[in-house]
Motif scaffolding. Structure first.
Motif, PDB file in Angstrom:
ATOM      1  N   TRP A  21      38.826  32.617  34.868  1.00  0.00           N
ATOM      2  CA  TRP A  21      39.878  33.600  34.628  1.00  0.00           C
ATOM      3  C   TRP A  21      41.082  32.938  33.964  1.00  0.00           C
ATOM      4  N   GLU A  24      40.408  32.138  30.339  1.00  0.00           N
ATOM      5  CA  GLU A  24      40.515  33.337  29.497  1.00  0.00           C
ATOM      6  C   GLU A  24      41.976  33.678  29.220  1.00  0.00           C
ATOM      7  N   ALA A  27      43.455  31.133  26.744  1.00  0.00           N
ATOM      8  CA  ALA A  27      42.714  30.938  25.494  1.00  0.00           C
ATOM      9  C   ALA A  27      43.546  31.251  24.257  1.00  0.00           C
TER      10      ALA A  27
END
Length: 64
Positions: A21, A24, A27
């Motif tokens: 998580w 992400e 990112a």
């Protein structure tokens, strides 16, 4: 399968989920921002560890 194995497996899955998580979320951050976050988190962790290593009477004196 005993309870401690299940607990360990659950903990590993939980950590893997959190790390995925966070990966992400980060990112799309620019490289410099990720580097700054890493540097500041490391500094924070070092300061917390140093604080925890202080004897209790020294901790009280610093809070005053």
């Amino acid at each position: 399968m005993n309870a401690s194995w299940r607990d360990t497996e659950f903990a590993h899955r939980y950590v893997a989920t959190l790390l995925g998580w966070f990966a992400e979320v980060l990112a799309d951050w620019p490289r410099q921002d990720r580097d700054d976050l890493l540097r500041l988190l490391a500094r924070f962790a070092d300061d917390v560890a140093a604080r925890l290593a202080l004897p209790e009477e020294e901790e009280g004196a610093r809070a005053s």
